[in-house]
Design a protein around this motif. Structure first.
Motif, PDB file in Angstrom:
ATOM      1  N   GLY A  67       0.864  -1.019  -0.019  1.00 59.26           N
ATOM      2  CA  GLY A  67       0.031  -0.034  -0.005  1.00 59.26           C
ATOM      3  C   GLY A  67       0.838   1.208   0.021  1.00 59.26           C
ATOM      4  O   GLY A  67       1.959   1.409  -0.510  1.00 59.26           O
ATOM      5  N   LEU A  68       0.567   2.214   0.692  1.00 58.21           N
ATOM      6  CA  LEU A  68       1.262   3.469   0.658  1.00 58.21           C
ATOM      7  C   LEU A  68       1.716   3.755   2.346  1.00 58.21           C
ATOM      8  O   LEU A  68       1.173   4.762   2.818  1.00 58.21           O
ATOM      9  N   PRO A  69       2.056   2.880   3.050  1.00 54.08           N
ATOM     10  CA  PRO A  69       2.453   2.960   4.462  1.00 54.08           C
ATOM     11  C   PRO A  69       3.762   4.249   4.627  1.00 54.08           C
ATOM     12  O   PRO A  69       4.388   4.328   3.692  1.00 54.08           O
ATOM     13  N   LEU A  70       3.414   4.846   5.838  1.00 55.34           N
ATOM     14  CA  LEU A  70       4.331   5.716   6.239  1.00 55.34           C
ATOM     15  C   LEU A  70       4.243   5.918   7.579  1.00 55.34           C
ATOM     16  O   LEU A  70       3.291   5.505   8.270  1.00 55.34           O
ATOM     17  N   PHE A  71       5.322   6.507   8.119  1.00 53.89           N
ATOM     18  CA  PHE A  71       5.388   7.004   9.630  1.00 53.89           C
ATOM     19  C   PHE A  71       5.852   8.484   9.547  1.00 53.89           C
ATOM     20  O   PHE A  71       6.842   8.762   9.062  1.00 53.89           O
ATOM     21  N   HIS A  72       5.251   9.330  10.410  1.00 52.56           N
ATOM     22  CA  HIS A  72       5.783  10.785  10.589  1.00 52.56           C
ATOM     23  C   HIS A  72       5.710  10.960  12.016  1.00 52.56           C
ATOM     24  O   HIS A  72       4.953  10.650  12.647  1.00 52.56           O
ATOM     25  N   VAL A  73       6.942  11.679  12.636  1.00 54.25           N
ATOM     26  CA  VAL A  73       6.943  11.869  14.015  1.00 54.25           C
ATOM     27  C   VAL A  73       7.295  13.390  14.002  1.00 54.25           C
ATOM     28  O   VAL A  73       8.369  13.863  13.324  1.00 54.25           O
ATOM     29  N   GLY A  74       6.469  14.244  14.698  1.00 53.91           N
ATOM     30  CA  GLY A  74       7.021  15.704  15.124  1.00 53.91           C
ATOM     31  C   GLY A  74       6.939  15.845  16.425  1.00 53.91           C
ATOM     32  O   GLY A  74       6.235  15.321  17.430  1.00 53.91           O
ATOM     33  N   TYR A  75       7.759  16.754  17.027  1.00 56.44           N
ATOM     34  CA  TYR A  75       8.051  17.130  18.335  1.00 56.44           C
ATOM     35  C   TYR A  75       8.164  18.776  18.313  1.00 56.44           C
ATOM     36  O   TYR A  75       9.048  19.296  17.610  1.00 56.44           O
ATOM     37  N   ASP A  76       7.611  19.187  19.288  1.00 52.43           N
ATOM     38  CA  ASP A  76       7.660  20.751  19.466  1.00 52.43           C
ATOM     39  C   ASP A  76       7.544  21.450  18.293  1.00 52.43           C
ATOM     40  O   ASP A  76       8.562  22.471  18.000  1.00 52.43           O
ATOM     41  N   GLY A  77       6.816  21.065  17.295  1.00 49.47           N
ATOM     42  CA  GLY A  77       6.310  21.872  16.001  1.00 49.47           C
ATOM     43  C   GLY A  77       7.401  21.406  15.025  1.00 49.47           C
ATOM     44  O   GLY A  77       7.354  22.140  13.955  1.00 49.47           O
ATOM     45  N   ASN A  78       8.386  20.710  15.084  1.00 49.36           N
ATOM     46  CA  ASN A  78       9.329  20.223  14.208  1.00 49.36           C
ATOM     47  C   ASN A  78       9.074  18.900  13.823  1.00 49.36           C
ATOM     48  O   ASN A  78       8.867  18.123  14.567  1.00 49.36           O
ATOM     49  N   THR A  79       9.530  18.567  12.492  1.00 49.09           N
ATOM     50  CA  THR A  79       9.449  17.365  11.913  1.00 49.09           C
ATOM     51  C   THR A  79      10.704  16.612  12.431  1.00 49.09           C
ATOM     52  O   THR A  79      11.811  16.910  12.382  1.00 49.09           O
TER      53      THR A  79
END
Length: 152
Positions: free
Chosen positions: A118-130
């Motif tokens: 499929g189109l899997p992904l993960f994104h982590v953001g912290y304190d407004g930043n990627t």
């Protein structure tokens, strides 16, 4: 009830926090944040806490996926996924964690093939930043450090 093809999308403040298509009789999307506050801004966190934002688009085997955030020094866990992941669905979870630590984000795949179809992904953001946006075959786990005092 008659079955058929379809999909859904759940948004808060014009930001999609969950979407999907195939599911049984129901599916739950965790919204997060504090009542009455924008779950995507640091204003939803009190005092010295900082906003952690984790978005995961699962593959065909969402139940194999989990994640956690722990303190790099003490190994104390500060955040974990609160939901059971379904297949081919996007989930966003937001947490408030102390802003004065170096953390590790770890995403796990219990079978050891990472996020595949499929189109899997993960994104982590912290304190407004990627911190990271990624996907694909990471094996059993993938780790990235972020926060205060981490060796860059």
């Amino acid at each position: 009830c008659k079955g058929g093809n379809g999909s859904y999308s759940v948004s808060v403040l014009d930001r999609t926090i969950g979407s999907g298509g195939k599911f049984g009789s129901s599916e739950t999307i965790f919204i997060g944040g504090s009542c009455g506050k924008n779950p995507f801004s640091d204003s939803s966190c009190d005092g010295s806490m900082k906003l952690l934002n984790v978005t995961i688009r699962t593959d065909n085997w969402g139940d194999e996926t989990s994640w956690e955030v722990y303190d790099d020094i003490s190994r104390a866990i500060y955040a974990i996924s609160d939901i059971e992941f379904g297949n081919n669905t996007t989930y966003t979870e937001v947490k408030c964690i102390p802003g004065n630590k170096c953390y590790s984000f770890v995403i796990y795949d219990s079978v050891g093939d990472g996020l595949q179809d499929g189109l899997p992904l993960f994104h982590v953001g912290y304190d407004g930043n990627t911190v990271i946006t990624s996907g694909g075959n990471f094996g059993e786990s993938f780790t990235v450090s972020f926060g205060s005092g981490c060796d860059e």
